[in-house]
Every structure is written in structure tokens, then in C-alpha cells.
Design an enzyme around this catalytic site. Structure first.
Site: not given
Length: 382
Positions: A140, A168-170, A173
Site C-alpha cells: 500500500d 489503497v488496500d481498502l 478490497a
């Protein structure tokens, strides 16, 4: 109560944040999620502490509730056979391994879909699965840097800054869940055929740059960081009051007139420098000085109450404690209990009129459900 993913099995081969968070959301919608972890260590975030929640880190707990855990060594033939059986039974497979790493175990998309053509196989990568991007590790923090997000975050003229959470990860997801749900619906309409869904962190970020990317595409000039200011609207920023900052988001001239009235200087709204939004953007420094001079008369919380009462979007700058308290006061139920030995977790954020999210269960200990899952996977399929 019928939930949209009742009876569906998710094989969660992912770790860290993006994949595990996507799996939690699928569990909220009724899916059974089996998390496959490395023997001995498990998901690396189990050790990402402090802070700790029992034997696991608070980080791990935040992304792994409502799952069953089994520890499998893909290098062990018996364990690999169980992994094959799991993904061959699964409706959804989630993974974020380095591109190509699962092929030698027969757990890559092509191999799984050949054996289980109904599966929706979702791969989360950093920079795509082909070409140069396939070899680039996806973290991220790095994607925030190379993807442009840092360049528009932070103080004007200061160093680029990351966002305070792995945004960014979220985002990835959420895009993964959207892709999985779309593929499951497509399966129902396409005679039961699954597919490979791919989500890249960089693509998720770029798709979320919204008006900032739009500005560049329209002008050829890359936006830069403006602190808490908006590039196209003023005042849309934090302003200093007597005690601390207040966030003000004036979206039109009528709201600006209402703000000036609340501050006790209605004539400010007719000042040629501030009468229209383009003028306010052009003279934003002078506008900030004028507003902060008036705001210095009282505290941020007092001003926020007055502004909201006049229809001006405003609020104090809360910590996470204040944010959760506000959500609770508004009846939004931001957290959910997962058992007496575990801290509360953030709740599923969507409300549905026809069903409620599945009741959450505690994040699992490593291989907590291993014995039961092994017995189930070795038994003949029903």
C-alpha cells in the site's frame, strides 16, 4: 433470515489487509470463509504488534473476524491435497500471492478453474499480473507513492505524505468484493460458469483519484498538495478558531452567505473578492484571514453547532475516539462485538432493508478449526 451469500464457500488464501478485508465483507453477506494460513506463523499480520489483542495483533483482528482458520503447508502432499479439495469446493477463491507463485501447486486461477469451472477466482496484485508489473511487490505505501496519492496529500509546498490508513488496500478490497459479486451474478446468468477476477492496487487507486485525475486530464497540469484546501471550492478547508481547528465545507454561494451571517459579518458575502466561488478560490488567502479573524471569537465546537444550525456543513476535527462517539450518538452502530475475549470490531457499514449482516464471530487462532476442516475435506462430498 436469507442473506445473499448464504451457503457459499470462500477459500481465503490471502493475507495482510486487502484480501482478508474483502473476505470479511463476504462473510458479512453470509458466506462461509475458510482462511488458509502457513503452519507455525500464519498470516504475517498476526505478529504486527503492538498493540495486541490476546495472542494476536490488533491489526490481524481488524481484518479477520468471522472466519475459520486452517494451517496448510503447500509443500506437503497431504496438505496440498486438502488445499485442492478446499478450492475445488469453493464458490470464491481469494489470493494475493506473487504472480505465478501458486502455479507450481496447482492453486493458480487456470488450474483451479479447470477443476472447478464454477469458481470465481479473485487475484489481488500490486501492479497487474502481466509484463513488468507482475514482478513488482504490492505494498500500500509504495502504491500511494508511485500512484500519485502522496503528491496531493500533505501541506502545500511540503513533503508528500501518505494517508493515515492503508487506503489503497481498502479501496482494492472494496473493488474485489464488487468484482466477486458481479462475477457471481454473471455465473447465475451464464449457465454456472465462473471466471478469473483481477484487481490491482494501482488500478484501484487511479480509479479513485476522481476530480484530481480529471483536472490533469482536462488541463495537462498535475495537481499538487493543498493541505486541507479543496482545489476548486472555497472555503472548503480547516480554519483556526479560538481553541482549535474547524472543518468547513461551503459548496455554494447561499451556504457562504449563511456562514457569513453566522460569523456576524453578513456583508462579507457581497465583497467582490468573495461573492462567487471562483472569486473565493482566487482570493482564498484573504478569505482565510477574514474568516479566521471572526472565528477567533469562540471555540470550534460552538461554531460547529451554530453553523450546522444554519445549514452550513461544518464539524470539529475529531480523533478516532471522537469519530466513533459521534457515530454512536447518531445511531450508526459503528462497532460490533465478537466475543468477551476480543475487542470490538468495526461493523459492516451498509444497511439493508431485507436482511442484516451475518452475526460476526471472533477472529480465529491459527489453525483453530484445522481438525474439523480436515475431517470435512477428507469426507466424501455431499
Amino acid at each position: 433470515m436469507i442473506r445473499p451469500l448464504d451457503g457459499m464457500l470462500v477459500a481465503d488464501l490471502s493475507r495482510v489487509l486487502a484480501g482478508p478485508t474483502a473476505a470479511v465483507m463476504l462473510a458479512d453477506l453470509g458466506a462461509r470463509v475458510v482462511k488458509v494460513e502457513r503452519p507455525g506463523a500464519g498470516d504475517e499480520t498476526r505478529a504486527w504488534g503492538p498493540p495486541w489483542a490476546g495472542s494476536s495483533s490488533a491489526y490481524f483482528e481488524a481484518a479477520n473476524r468471522s472466519k475459520q482458520s486452517i494451517a496448510l503447508d503447500f509443500g506437503d502432499p497431504d496438505d496440498l491435497a486438502l488445499a485442492h479439495e478446499l478450492v475445488d469446493r469453493a464458490d470464491v477463491v481469494l489470493e494475493n500471492y506473487r504472480t505465478g507463485a501458486l502455479a507450481r501447486f496447482g492453486l493458480d486461477a487456470a488450474s483451479v478453474l479447470a477443476r472447478n469451472p464454477r469458481a470465481v477466482y479473485c487475484s489481488i496484485t500490486g501492479f497487474g499480473s502481466t509484463g513488468e508489473g507482475a514482478a513488482m511487490p504490492g505494498y500500500d505505501f509504495i502504491v500511494q507513492a508511485v500512484g500519485g496519492l502522496m503528491s496531493i496529500t500533505g501541506d502545500a509546498g511540503g513533503e508528500p505524505r501518505k494517508v493515515g490508513v492503508a487506503m489503497v488496500d481498502l479501496l482494492a478490497a472494496n473493488h474485489a468484493v464488487m468484482g466477486v459479486l458481479a462475477a457471481l451474478l454473471h455465473r447465475e446468468r451464464a449457465g454456472g460458469t465462473g471466471q478469473h477476477v483481477e484487481v490491482a492496487l494501482l488500478s484501484s487507486l487511479i480509479a479513485s483519484l476522481a476530480n484530481q485525475a480529471g483536472s490533469y486530464l482536462a488541463t495537462g497540469v498535475a495537481p499538487r498538495a493543498l493541505g486541507n484546501r479543496h482545489p476548486s471550492i472555497a472555503p472548503y478547508e480547516t480554519l483556526r478558531c479560538r481553541d482549535e481547528l474547524i472543518a468547513v465545507a461551503v459548496g455554494n454561494d447561499a451556504q457562504f452567505a449563511a456562514l457569513c451571517a453566522v460569523l456576524g459579518d453578513p456583508g462579507l458575502a457581497s465583497d467582490p473578492r468573495f461573492a462567487t466561488n471562483p472569486a473565493r478560490v482566487e482570493h482564498r488567502d484573504a478569505l482565510q484571514h477574514a474568516l479566521e479573524t471572526l472565528l477567533a471569537a469562540d471555540d470550534a465546537a460552538v461554531w460547529a453547532t451554530r453553523m450546522l444550525g444554519a445549514g452550513v456543513p461544518a464539524g470539529t476535527v475529531n480523533g478516532i475516539d471522537g469519530a466513533l462517539a459521534l457515530a454512536r450518538r447518531l445511531g450508526l452502530e459503528p462497532t460490533v462485538g465478537v466475543g468477551p475475549e476480543h475487542p470490538e470490531q468495526l461493523a459492516h457499514p451498509v444497511r439493508y432493508s431485507a436482511f442484516a449482516p451475518a452475526p460476526p464471530t471472533a477472529p480465529p487462532a491459527l489453525d483453530e478449526h484445522g481438525a474439523a476442516l480436515r475431517a470435512w475435506l477428507r469426507a466424501p462430498r455431499a
